[in-house]
Design a protein around this motif. Sequence first.
Motif, PDB file in Angstrom:
ATOM      1  N   GLU A  92       5.456   5.850   4.821  1.00 23.97           N
ATOM      2  CA  GLU A  92       5.313   4.671   6.286  1.00 23.97           C
ATOM      3  C   GLU A  92       7.227   4.573   6.575  1.00 23.97           C
ATOM      4  OE1 GLU A  92       4.899   2.069   9.821  1.00 23.97           O
ATOM      5  OE2 GLU A  92       3.931   1.787   8.266  1.00 23.97           O
ATOM      6  N   PHE A  93       7.755   3.550   5.008  1.00 21.23           N
ATOM      7  CA  PHE A  93       8.862   3.181   5.031  1.00 21.23           C
ATOM      8  C   PHE A  93       9.905   4.034   5.175  1.00 21.23           C
ATOM      9  CE2 PHE A  93      12.073   1.836   2.280  1.00 21.23           C
ATOM     10  CZ  PHE A  93      12.715   0.623   3.328  1.00 21.23           C
ATOM     11  N   ALA A  94       9.424   5.197   3.605  1.00 16.95           N
ATOM     12  CA  ALA A  94      10.435   6.214   3.699  1.00 16.95           C
ATOM     13  C   ALA A  94      10.634   7.519   4.685  1.00 16.95           C
ATOM     14  CB  ALA A  94       9.571   7.378   2.313  1.00 16.95           C
ATOM     15  N   MET A  95       9.201   7.277   5.714  1.00 17.80           N
ATOM     16  CA  MET A  95       9.336   8.290   6.823  1.00 17.80           C
ATOM     17  C   MET A  95      10.733   7.800   7.881  1.00 17.80           C
ATOM     18  SD  MET A  95       6.162  10.259   7.429  1.00 17.80           S
ATOM     19  CE  MET A  95       4.871   8.917   7.130  1.00 17.80           C
ATOM     20  N   TRP A  96      10.903   6.502   8.034  1.00 18.02           N
ATOM     21  CA  TRP A  96      11.447   5.776   9.183  1.00 18.02           C
ATOM     22  C   TRP A  96      12.987   6.111   8.342  1.00 18.02           C
ATOM     23  CZ3 TRP A  96      11.158   4.393  13.616  1.00 18.02           C
ATOM     24  CH2 TRP A  96       9.932   4.417  13.947  1.00 18.02           C
ATOM     25  N   LEU A  97      13.001   6.151   7.099  1.00 15.07           N
ATOM     26  CA  LEU A  97      14.426   5.899   6.073  1.00 15.07           C
ATOM     27  C   LEU A  97      14.558   7.444   7.091  1.00 15.07           C
ATOM     28  CD1 LEU A  97      14.814   4.542   3.149  1.00 15.07           C
ATOM     29  CD2 LEU A  97      15.592   3.608   5.497  1.00 15.07           C
ATOM     30  N   ALA A  98      13.792   8.978   6.794  1.00 20.04           N
ATOM     31  CA  ALA A  98      14.406   9.592   6.750  1.00 20.04           C
ATOM     32  C   ALA A  98      14.475  10.241   8.233  1.00 20.04           C
ATOM     33  CB  ALA A  98      13.085  10.737   6.237  1.00 20.04           C
ATOM     34  N   ILE A  99      14.401   9.179   9.224  1.00 24.77           N
ATOM     35  CA  ILE A  99      14.519   9.966  10.507  1.00 24.77           C
ATOM     36  C   ILE A  99      15.732  10.290  11.279  1.00 24.77           C
ATOM     37  CG2 ILE A  99      14.356   9.341  12.945  1.00 24.77           C
ATOM     38  CD1 ILE A  99      11.619   8.937  12.460  1.00 24.77           C
ATOM     39  N   SER A 104       0.514  -1.233   0.117  1.00 24.72           N
ATOM     40  CA  SER A 104      -0.297  -0.124  -0.139  1.00 24.72           C
ATOM     41  C   SER A 104       0.677   1.349   0.127  1.00 24.72           C
ATOM     42  CB  SER A 104      -1.182  -0.177   1.146  1.00 24.72           C
ATOM     43  OG  SER A 104      -0.281   0.132   2.056  1.00 24.72           O
ATOM     44  N   ILE A 105       0.315   2.700  -0.679  1.00 25.24           N
ATOM     45  CA  ILE A 105       0.458   3.557  -0.701  1.00 25.24           C
ATOM     46  C   ILE A 105       1.497   4.253   1.175  1.00 25.24           C
ATOM     47  CG2 ILE A 105       0.526   6.102  -1.566  1.00 25.24           C
ATOM     48  CD1 ILE A 105      -0.194   5.391  -3.937  1.00 25.24           C
ATOM     49  N   GLU A 106       0.493   4.125   1.725  1.00 27.64           N
ATOM     50  CA  GLU A 106       0.611   4.323   3.449  1.00 27.64           C
ATOM     51  C   GLU A 106       2.075   3.750   3.958  1.00 27.64           C
ATOM     52  OE1 GLU A 106      -1.662   2.162   6.969  1.00 27.64           O
ATOM     53  OE2 GLU A 106      -2.678   3.771   6.161  1.00 27.64           O
ATOM     54  N   ALA A 107       2.281   2.747   3.125  1.00 23.92           N
ATOM     55  CA  ALA A 107       3.352   1.450   3.982  1.00 23.92           C
ATOM     56  C   ALA A 107       4.337   2.101   3.605  1.00 23.92           C
ATOM     57  CB  ALA A 107       3.159   0.322   3.889  1.00 23.92           C
ATOM     58  N   MET A 108       4.422   2.666   2.185  1.00 21.33           N
ATOM     59  CA  MET A 108       5.675   3.198   1.802  1.00 21.33           C
ATOM     60  C   MET A 108       6.181   4.539   2.212  1.00 21.33           C
ATOM     61  SD  MET A 108       5.236   2.331  -2.817  1.00 21.33           S
ATOM     62  CE  MET A 108       3.890   2.256  -2.956  1.00 21.33           C
TER      63      MET A 108
END
Length: 82
Positions: free
Chosen positions: A19-26, A13-17
């Motif tokens: 979320e993954f991008a935000m976890w990588l951004a931290i 899902s786009i939601e999961a993508m």
Amino acid sequence: MSGLRRLLSRKVSIEAMLEFAMWLAIPYLVVGIVWTFFNADDVARIETRLETKIPAGSDLGAFGATTALWPFLIFGHEVCAP
């Protein structure tokens, strides 16, 4: 090759993508902020370039640019200095 094909055929899902991008951004931003604090001369150099374009926010723009572009600054400012 079949393992890669099986991995890529999964529905995500786009939601999961996002979320993954935000976890990588931290961690990227944490490293960028640490890099900015230890290399204040890079911020000052970029701020002097931005003062003619955005006089009111050149300090904030330089801080943001240094934080966001820290991987390029690792190689030194001699690479892209005009």
